[in-house]
Design a protein around this motif. Structure first.
Motif, PDB file in Angstrom:
ATOM      1  N   ASN A  12       9.919  -2.260   0.986  1.00 41.98           N
ATOM      2  CA  ASN A  12       8.650  -1.591   1.317  1.00 41.98           C
ATOM      3  C   ASN A  12       7.528  -1.978   0.358  1.00 41.98           C
ATOM      4  O   ASN A  12       6.845  -1.132  -0.218  1.00 41.98           O
ATOM      5  CB  ASN A  12       8.823  -0.070   1.356  1.00 41.98           C
ATOM      6  N   THR A  14       3.984  -2.929  -0.887  1.00 43.58           N
ATOM      7  CA  THR A  14       2.653  -2.550  -0.423  1.00 43.58           C
ATOM      8  C   THR A  14       1.546  -3.405  -1.034  1.00 43.58           C
ATOM      9  O   THR A  14       0.403  -3.306  -0.616  1.00 43.58           O
ATOM     10  CB  THR A  14       2.365  -1.079  -0.749  1.00 43.58           C
ATOM     11  N   SER A  16       0.670  -3.371  -4.382  1.00 42.98           N
ATOM     12  CA  SER A  16       0.029  -2.736  -5.538  1.00 42.98           C
ATOM     13  C   SER A  16       0.217  -3.593  -6.786  1.00 42.98           C
ATOM     14  O   SER A  16       1.136  -4.410  -6.889  1.00 42.98           O
ATOM     15  CB  SER A  16       0.608  -1.337  -5.766  1.00 42.98           C
ATOM     16  N   GLN A  19       3.630  -3.127  -8.430  1.00 37.74           N
ATOM     17  CA  GLN A  19       4.724  -3.859  -7.788  1.00 37.74           C
ATOM     18  C   GLN A  19       4.663  -5.347  -8.116  1.00 37.74           C
ATOM     19  O   GLN A  19       5.702  -5.974  -8.326  1.00 37.74           O
ATOM     20  CB  GLN A  19       4.682  -3.641  -6.285  1.00 37.74           C
ATOM     21  N   LEU A  33       8.246  -7.130   3.142  1.00 37.45           N
ATOM     22  CA  LEU A  33       6.971  -6.615   3.635  1.00 37.45           C
ATOM     23  C   LEU A  33       7.241  -5.776   4.871  1.00 37.45           C
ATOM     24  O   LEU A  33       7.790  -6.283   5.853  1.00 37.45           O
ATOM     25  CB  LEU A  33       6.033  -7.760   4.011  1.00 37.45           C
ATOM     26  N   ASN A  34       6.879  -4.521   4.841  1.00 37.00           N
ATOM     27  CA  ASN A  34       7.044  -3.647   5.994  1.00 37.00           C
ATOM     28  C   ASN A  34       5.895  -3.940   6.957  1.00 37.00           C
ATOM     29  O   ASN A  34       4.752  -3.574   6.705  1.00 37.00           O
ATOM     30  CB  ASN A  34       7.050  -2.186   5.561  1.00 37.00           C
ATOM     31  N   PHE A  37       3.485  -1.262   8.142  1.00 30.27           N
ATOM     32  CA  PHE A  37       2.478  -0.889   7.156  1.00 30.27           C
ATOM     33  C   PHE A  37       1.305  -1.869   7.187  1.00 30.27           C
ATOM     34  O   PHE A  37       0.146  -1.469   7.069  1.00 30.27           O
ATOM     35  CB  PHE A  37       3.106  -0.846   5.756  1.00 30.27           C
ATOM     36  N   PHE A  38       1.605  -3.161   7.343  1.00 25.63           N
ATOM     37  CA  PHE A  38       0.563  -4.185   7.296  1.00 25.63           C
ATOM     38  C   PHE A  38      -0.085  -4.462   8.647  1.00 25.63           C
ATOM     39  O   PHE A  38      -0.942  -5.329   8.748  1.00 25.63           O
ATOM     40  CB  PHE A  38       1.127  -5.486   6.713  1.00 25.63           C
ATOM     41  N   GLN A  41      -3.578  -3.039   8.104  1.00 23.34           N
ATOM     42  CA  GLN A  41      -4.233  -3.586   6.914  1.00 23.34           C
ATOM     43  C   GLN A  41      -3.978  -5.082   6.854  1.00 23.34           C
ATOM     44  O   GLN A  41      -2.975  -5.571   7.338  1.00 23.34           O
ATOM     45  CB  GLN A  41      -3.674  -2.928   5.658  1.00 23.34           C
TER      46      GLN A  41
END
Length: 124
Positions: A12, A14, A16, A19, A33-34, A37-38, A41
């Motif tokens: 997961n 993101t 940041s 990370q 990479l989820n 989530f992307f 974005q």
């Protein structure tokens, strides 16, 4: 831990700064990479460049939860190493597996590409 055969993966991801620091500090082998989530974005190419650090980097990038064609297009544009999720291989039932196994098409495929290593119980 690597001497014991433990592989470090970051699930997961993101993007940041914390990370990214852990990826460099721990020399993580895989970043997942989820894609859900992307979807909304955009992922910066600088983030992916920081993950790869160099052409000799051992870090592999995985696209997880690939469920839409758009996810697959994004993964291709980002030059992701591996993809997995519902779009890649939808689950099939035992009944469907038996139908495929009994079909003429499956028999033709197996006859064209015989498996050299048979298991002990005689499975092909």
């Amino acid at each position: 831990m690597r001497r014991l055969g433990v592989l470090l993966h970051l699930i997961n991801f993101t993007g940041s700064a914390e990370q990214l620091h852990w990826i460099q500090e721990m020399q993580i082998e895989g970043v997942h990479l989820n894609m859900t989530f992307f979807r909304e974005q955009s992922l910066s190419h600088n983030v992916l460049a920081n993950i790869r650090r160099s052409p000799y980097s051992q870090t592999q990038i995985y696209a997880s939860n690939v469920g839409l064609v758009k996810d697959l297009e994004n993964a291709s544009a980002w030059q992701v190493d591996h993809c997995y999720g519902g779009l890649m291989m939808a689950p099939i039932s035992r009944h469907q597996m038996l139908q495929i196994n009994d079909s003429r098409i499956a028999k033709a495929i197996f006859s064209l590409h015989p498996h050299q290593n048979l298991s002990q119980n005689g499975d092909k």
